[in-house]
Design an enzyme around this catalytic site. Sequence first.
Site, PDB file in Angstrom:
ATOM      1  N   ASP A  30       0.524  -1.226  -0.134  1.00 16.70           N
ATOM      2  CA  ASP A  30       0.174  -0.108  -0.043  1.00 16.70           C
ATOM      3  C   ASP A  30       0.848   1.234  -0.068  1.00 16.70           C
ATOM      4  OD1 ASP A  30      -2.710  -0.413  -0.018  1.00 16.70           O
ATOM      5  OD2 ASP A  30      -2.835  -0.953   1.906  1.00 16.70           O
TER       6      ASP A  30
HETATM    7  C1  GLC Z   1      -1.290  -0.355   5.036  1.00 18.52           C
HETATM    8  C2  GLC Z   1       0.045   0.410   5.428  1.00 18.52           C
HETATM    9  C3  GLC Z   1      -0.184   1.213   6.082  1.00 18.52           C
HETATM   10  C4  GLC Z   1      -0.841   2.241   5.321  1.00 18.52           C
HETATM   11  C5  GLC Z   1      -2.215   1.853   5.063  1.00 18.52           C
HETATM   12  C6  GLC Z   1      -3.057   2.574   4.346  1.00 18.52           C
HETATM   13  O1  GLC Z   1      -1.977  -0.672   6.094  1.00 18.52           O
HETATM   14  O2  GLC Z   1       0.513  -0.894   6.315  1.00 18.52           O
HETATM   15  O3  GLC Z   1       1.112   1.938   6.442  1.00 18.52           O
HETATM   16  O4  GLC Z   1      -1.025   3.542   5.866  1.00 18.52           O
HETATM   17  O5  GLC Z   1      -2.228   0.747   4.467  1.00 18.52           O
HETATM   18  O6  GLC Z   1      -4.054   2.285   3.830  1.00 18.52           O
HETATM   19  C1  GLC Z   2      -1.818  -3.760   5.334  1.00 17.68           C
HETATM   20  C2  GLC Z   2      -3.000  -3.640   4.275  1.00 17.68           C
HETATM   21  C3  GLC Z   2      -2.663  -4.829   3.202  1.00 17.68           C
HETATM   22  C4  GLC Z   2      -1.275  -4.237   2.285  1.00 17.68           C
HETATM   23  C5  GLC Z   2      -0.367  -4.185   3.632  1.00 17.68           C
HETATM   24  C6  GLC Z   2       1.068  -3.843   3.013  1.00 17.68           C
HETATM   25  O1  GLC Z   2      -1.671  -5.077   5.912  1.00 17.68           O
HETATM   26  O2  GLC Z   2      -4.064  -4.081   5.043  1.00 17.68           O
HETATM   27  O3  GLC Z   2      -3.895  -4.585   2.261  1.00 17.68           O
HETATM   28  O4  GLC Z   2      -1.257  -5.210   1.356  1.00 17.68           O
HETATM   29  O5  GLC Z   2      -0.681  -3.488   4.588  1.00 17.68           O
HETATM   30  O6  GLC Z   2       0.990  -2.734   2.527  1.00 17.68           O
END
Ligand code: GLC
Ligand code: GLC
Length: 820
Positions: free
Chosen positions: A488
């Site tokens: 993400d």
């Molecule tokens: C994921 C990432 C986090 C980010 C989030 C946003 O959880 O780990 O760092 O802020 O996505 O959706």
């Molecule tokens: C968080 C989000 C997931 C994403 C991951 C890596 O776990 O929930 O959707 O793939 O972060 O950014």
Amino acid sequence: MTRFGHFDDRAREYVIERPDTPLPWINYLGSEEYFGIISNTAGGYSFYRDARLRRLTRYRYNNAPSDVGGRYLYLRDAASGEFWSPSWQPTRRELEDYRCRHGLGYTVIGSRRAGIEAETTYFVPPGQTLEVWRARITNHRDGPAALSLFSALEFCLWDAWDDATNFQRNFSTGEVLVEGSVIYHLTEYRERRDHFAFFACSEPLAGFDTQREAFLGPYRGWDRPRAVEEGRSAGSVAHGWAPIGSHHVELALDRGESREVLFVLGYAENPPDAKFDPPGSTTVDTRRVRPVIERFLRPAEADAAFAGLRERWSETLGALQVVTPNEHANRMVNVWNAYQCMVTFNLSRSASFFESGVGRGMGFRDSNQDLLGFVHMAPARARERLLDLAATQLPSGGAYHQYQPLTKRGSDAIGSGFNDDPLWLILAVAAYLKETGDGTILAEPVPYDNALGSEAPLDEHLQRAVGYTLDRLGPHGLPLIGHADWNDCLNLNAFSEAPGESFQTAHNREGGVAESVFIAALFTLAAGELAAIGERFGRPRDAAGYRDAARQMDASVRAHGWDGAWFRRAYDHFGNAIGSAENEEGQIYVEPQGLCAMAGIGVDDRTAERALASVAERLATPHGIVLLQPAYTRYRLELGEITSYPPGYKENAGVFCHTNPWIVIAEAILGNGDRALDYYLRINPSAREAISDVHRCEPYVYAQMIAGRDAPDPGEAKNSWLTGSAAWNLVAISQWILGIRPEHDGLRVDPCLPADWDGFEATRRFRGATYRIRVRAQAGARGRVTRLVVDGRPLEGTVVPPAAAGATVEVEATIGPHYS
Ligand code: GLC
Ligand code: GLC
């Protein structure tokens, strides 16, 4: 090296032996519609279906002290005037023999003080929208004891976000009704809500309170309520301000006497046209709910419900049970990892100590991956989930990144354009089909974007998912990344310069060519799965076309995704390589090394093996495999959120536990059983229990992240419970190391064990039959199964065909140097 408790494997409980754990160590109540989180000191809150929109009780995140708001009880000794909380919080008075047993769907907290023992069991009866607190108070003194028992919880005014922000309104709206021993929380019921909450007690009351200020007294906290201190409730009836529920029960216990007091907290709805009694009044109609309340205040009913709950979990976990030489693997596979998978299925990423319940809905990619970890335990519910997910897919084949559990509609706030999202649906459907053989799901009509009239068979949704990627290829023939891919925080089109702007929705530069090697690998895997589905079920019809598409993508990765010693991660907006030796920082990322091998890319020409050697050299640490190296030390506009985190945290070189099992699987695919198990154990929560003071999160469940070597505190975990790490770790150990893997044609038994294991045993439920599997590794033997005997008859290959429902199948597998 400090532990705070121990595993009770027989009871399937984790027993916490002191209340001052490094963080609240929580558990979940409920598994259908009514849920709660509960900490080891009775902190937490409850909600009906949606942690934001139907929150029953109030909780204060990120508070000091930590973990404020809960299911509190207080005991007061009439003789001394002394009072305490048997769960330690909120009074935090010293206790003897404190213990918290977190079990499957229930928590028991007990302690002793001044000769009075109290033990409370919290659970949600199956099929109900309520929770029971069953408190047993025992007098161990030499003489009689006169005690007061107070309950206390704070009602949340339903919408948890509004509750925490809209004080100009909310301080005037609170309403309650007290009838006998039942406190009804009725805020907004007189207008548009047809639901209310209740909090009931099994005993006649000496008093009650429903207004927080009256119970606590001015400027006091939950640690020192005036009503408790004085042993006298105020009888307050809340109008506005902060409605609470508090019962006061007087207990006269003889020496050695035990008494049970039950509390029931729950959620109820009335039909919109039958809200009031009498009709036309503004008095809530309680006639439907009273019998339910009365039922669960009876100890025998509560007992039966609790027994039913335990039975249910035994049944669920019975889908897979193993006995291996490693206790950490056994414990996680048999109990805790499986349990965590069910919790991620129920809660997605909504409510934990780290997820506030007001933010994210159900993630599209998250929920599809969660399904990989629970489909064998709850296939019918998996089917339903798949159809819900597919209904939020867009006509383009793309997908809303998230949807709301209450409405099941896609969330416009985040929208779509995370270009990996739709491909995960294919992996999830494939997993469901392999587990169940139920091809009827492919013909199931499912709308796009929930629009009536847009229904198309599920297999068309899968084809559109593939089409979505193929319609969006960049100059290297690799998929364009959009907002982000699995990662993400790799936001290659965001170019965000405004503080606070969301990296996930910002898209400040158009016309770039940012491509993802990760999506390419995921595509190769997914297109292969779709082809196999077509070959097996006759739909989709163009299986050969999907095989071709997979081959072409594989070729693009080999041509443009290989960096010399590992797979590259991506190309940025301008076409520069990311995750390459030519970069200054972020030279190697873990994700493509795992996914490429899983997709079969580079397995034949040994590039995958080289990539995994690079992982071992550059990314593996004693606390797990970090996501990238070297960590980014400054913000890079062209990369986005990943460079916003300090080095060693989260996606910026933290041990992002979700990715570690991909490497475990890749090692198993390449036949490296020793390395696979070694990596598996580095982040296995039970294996880390001995360093609980370093790890700090619960030792019974995975956390999303463990601080990497670049952080000031390597090994410290954060964001436990709601993470894709749960599903993938269970898949890695059970399907790849132990090798018990559902396939379209049956159950494959193809373990990849470490050299020092002499075998293992497993029981696996599969398509209605039970497989009793014994694997023996001959002394000194390494490698794969050389002989498989099913019900006494030798079998070619390693796939055991499906048996009749109800049958028990005996499977003996030998790992030996030769065919015998
Ligand atoms: C994921 C990432 C986090 C980010 C989030 C946003 O959880 O780990 O760092 O802020 O996505 O959706
Ligand atoms: C968080 C989000 C997931 C994403 C991951 C890596 O776990 O929930 O959707 O793939 O972060 O950014």
